[in-house]
Design a protein around this motif. Sequence first.
Motif, PDB file in Angstrom:
ATOM      1  N   LEU A 112       0.914  -1.119  -0.259  1.00  0.00           N
ATOM      2  CA  LEU A 112       0.108  -0.116   0.160  1.00  0.00           C
ATOM      3  C   LEU A 112       0.827   1.152  -0.030  1.00  0.00           C
ATOM      4  O   LEU A 112       1.842   1.368   0.547  1.00  0.00           O
ATOM      5  CB  LEU A 112      -1.034   0.071   1.374  1.00  0.00           C
ATOM      6  CG  LEU A 112      -2.060  -0.870   1.477  1.00  0.00           C
ATOM      7  CD1 LEU A 112      -2.450  -0.451   2.816  1.00  0.00           C
ATOM      8  CD2 LEU A 112      -3.116  -0.770   0.492  1.00  0.00           C
ATOM      9  N   GLY A 128      -7.599  -0.027  -7.361  1.00  0.00           N
ATOM     10  CA  GLY A 128      -8.485  -0.290  -6.546  1.00  0.00           C
ATOM     11  C   GLY A 128      -9.936  -0.214  -6.985  1.00  0.00           C
ATOM     12  O   GLY A 128     -10.000   0.364  -8.099  1.00  0.00           O
ATOM     13  N   ILE A 156      -8.974  -3.069  -2.323  1.00  0.00           N
ATOM     14  CA  ILE A 156      -7.752  -3.046  -2.762  1.00  0.00           C
ATOM     15  C   ILE A 156      -7.194  -4.565  -3.147  1.00  0.00           C
ATOM     16  O   ILE A 156      -7.616  -5.342  -2.513  1.00  0.00           O
ATOM     17  CB  ILE A 156      -6.845  -2.744  -1.560  1.00  0.00           C
ATOM     18  CG1 ILE A 156      -7.048  -1.301  -0.899  1.00  0.00           C
ATOM     19  CG2 ILE A 156      -5.346  -2.577  -2.016  1.00  0.00           C
ATOM     20  CD1 ILE A 156      -7.108  -1.319   0.762  1.00  0.00           C
ATOM     21  N   MET A 207      -1.665  -2.271  -4.384  1.00  0.00           N
ATOM     22  CA  MET A 207      -1.866  -1.047  -5.019  1.00  0.00           C
ATOM     23  C   MET A 207      -0.765  -1.337  -6.209  1.00  0.00           C
ATOM     24  O   MET A 207       0.468  -1.760  -6.001  1.00  0.00           O
ATOM     25  CB  MET A 207      -1.634   0.133  -4.327  1.00  0.00           C
ATOM     26  CG  MET A 207      -2.612   0.561  -3.423  1.00  0.00           C
ATOM     27  SD  MET A 207      -2.268   2.201  -2.506  1.00  0.00           S
ATOM     28  CE  MET A 207      -3.633   2.728  -2.212  1.00  0.00           C
TER      29      MET A 207
END
Lengths: 125, 722
Positions: B586, B677, B706, B711
Amino acid sequence: MNHKKKILIVDDERALAKALEIKLNHLGFEASIAWDGEECLEIAFREHPDLILMDIVMPKMDGITAIAKLRENEWGKNVPIIILTNLSSAEDATEAAKKEVYDYLVKSDWKLEDVVEKVREVLGE
Amino acid sequence: MSLRRKIIFSLVLIILLFGFVAFGMALFCFNDLFPAEERNGAFAVSALTSSFWLGFLILTTILGVGIFLSFLINKLFKPLGPFEEAVEKMSQGDLNVRVDENQLSNDLKKLAQAFNLMVTNVVKSREAVDKKVGLQVAEIQEKEREIEEQQKATINILEDVNNSQEELKLRYKELDVIKSLTQELGSTLEEVTVMKNIALAMQDLFPEVVISFVITPILAEEKFPKIIHVHSLGKVGSPYLKKVEKWIIAGFEKFPLYLKKQKYWQKWIKANFSIEMDQHVRKDEESKIPLSHLNFPIVIPNTLAGLINFSSTVPNFFENQKNVDVVNVIMENAIQTIERLKILITSEHSRLHDLVESMKNGVVMFGPNRRMIVANSSAKKVLNLRGKNCSLENILNSMQKGKMEGAKKINLMDLYDIAVQESRLQRIESLEIDRHFYEVVITPVNDLQEEISGGAIIFHDITHLKEIDRMKTEFVSVASHQLRTPLTSINWYVEMLQSGDAGELNKNQKVFLDEIYKGSVRMVKLVNELLNVSRLETGRLRVSPKPTYLDELIEDIIHELEAMANKYGCELIFKKPKKRLPKIALDEMLMRQVIHNFITNAIRYSSVGKDKVTVSLLEQVDEYLVSVADQGIGIPKEAQGKIFQKFFRADNARKKEGEGSGIGMYISKMIMDASMGRIWFESPNRKIKNTKGKSEGGGTTFYAAIPKKGMLAHEGERGLAT
């Protein structure tokens, strides 16, 4: 009595620099102002402050250059520097500078008293 | 035996039989009448004599009767005699018999007449049949003769056909050769290849012939090699080649057409030939020397473009007119095709040239052999091209020297190959050459049959766009910086006033200063958001995912927002999965922004009272789901489509909380989109009762998903402003 800690404020914005000076002096520090990078070096090498609050965008010599020059110096290598700027945190130049300073604060996001808190933190008070 | 005779014979037999029977009976009677006892010798003799004479009498009677009967019968049958004879003769095939009726009695006359008539009819019909048959036979024979004649004619034709079949075969082969040659010529007009194709085609027809060709510098502007290209299916040695060279030189001398004034022509003519053999030719010094040859000059309007020499070890091979004819036919066809193609290509070329020249973007086109077909003046400026012919390599090399955006160093030659061979358009987002920026596209070029016929490189000057982009970014940076400075001033001085650094304040002063401060803080936030929006919109947002514990992040944000929740009278609840989720890739700052936005909205738009804001973290099949549910005013249907729009605020939100900027959701959406996402919400607009018993909008739940793989990193130039 411990002598007052010397803080050098480097910023070309009169009002902001003045506010910092007033506040810090009020709280028992000895604050002085340099209006650009050049003057900063001059005063710093002369006065050897305990902490430098450095703005970035300044005429004649900007903050990044000033920091680099300070770090080349024997004494300047070790002086704690806090960048106080209104450039947002991710400008490229400041990324490099971030490594050489204690912290990087965006002025508009920080209350004056929190800045003072930071100063105290650096100086170990 | 005739019927008559049969009857007579039978009758005689019967009578004889009767006779014997009678005799027997007589004897018996005698025996009866005169039994043995009474018989004595003399009696016996006289009795015997009497019986004998009786017997004799009976016999005679019988005979007499018999004879009489036979005469009778004869007479009866006599009239039928002629009939019998006639029938007998007829049975033997003689139909000319007639019964003479005059010799017959009246009764039989009619019969005889009838008989004769019948025979006559038979004869007549037989004759008729014979005639018919005769006619038929004659017809058939006539037809047979016709057929025979036709057969003869057909055989003649077949013979003719056979004779010309050999001829036809040869013609077909020629046509085949011409056809395949035309196809080959259509695919390239490169001189050497063209000649090679002609040579190969000729070899199909004349496998024993050695084909050598020379190309003159008709199209060259610079140094041009003087080579004899040799093609052969057999073995060729230096004695052979020496002869061929002599013939070729002689061939050239015959044609004054090659005398052109250009320097390089003169030089070329004076130079010596070098010999280049096709890869299939086997060198054999022992091979014989050629004994027959034919030179075919290739004259494309007014200039000798080349010369083909056909040579054979077979004596008088090319004195045979047939062979010469074949060569001429094929060669002429080939030449015509080449001429036509050249004209076509020239006109196509000039059309292409005009078209390409009119384009603003720089365009360079290459043929299938990588030779440059056309480059417009725009491209020439970009690449600083001089001279007409620039190879693909040169151009790609000068491009490679330029600065390419993106960390990966791309090999342009590979890129070109991928584009052309795999028929896939390749794009370079930004290439800097000579302080100009270009978007470069490498595209395959297909001809009418969808066959790859080369590639094109297109330069789209985006310098001004880049400049605008840069200016925009700079403007936003400068603007935000410039805006922040006075805002900081306001903040700090108000702060100092509030902390009494300029003296005691009365209540109103404090209150007023508070308002000033709040307004200023709001402006700072707005400036930050605008800066982020600007970065997000130019697609330059940097997404740097690092392995993070999502639950920790959420807890941190909740902790940070507890004060705010308290102020609004909300309760923040975190529902996390029982099992600790592993770290996920992330970008913490970005994710924080999104969740922060969700929760602050949930708090703000909750109804007044002890309402719950529930933050949940769920693990799903492919993704992790963060949801924030409130029980507040909800999002009215008409506003739902616009929630993610920049600066949009629903009316009920505006009413409840005047201060929002309408950018939070927009930024959240852009962040989620940029990192691959998903973001969405549910607001059922059901009126539900909150804990205070009041009916309100049904609450809203915002979701951010997500992907489990984290990501997507994006090499932007800027992160978010804090």
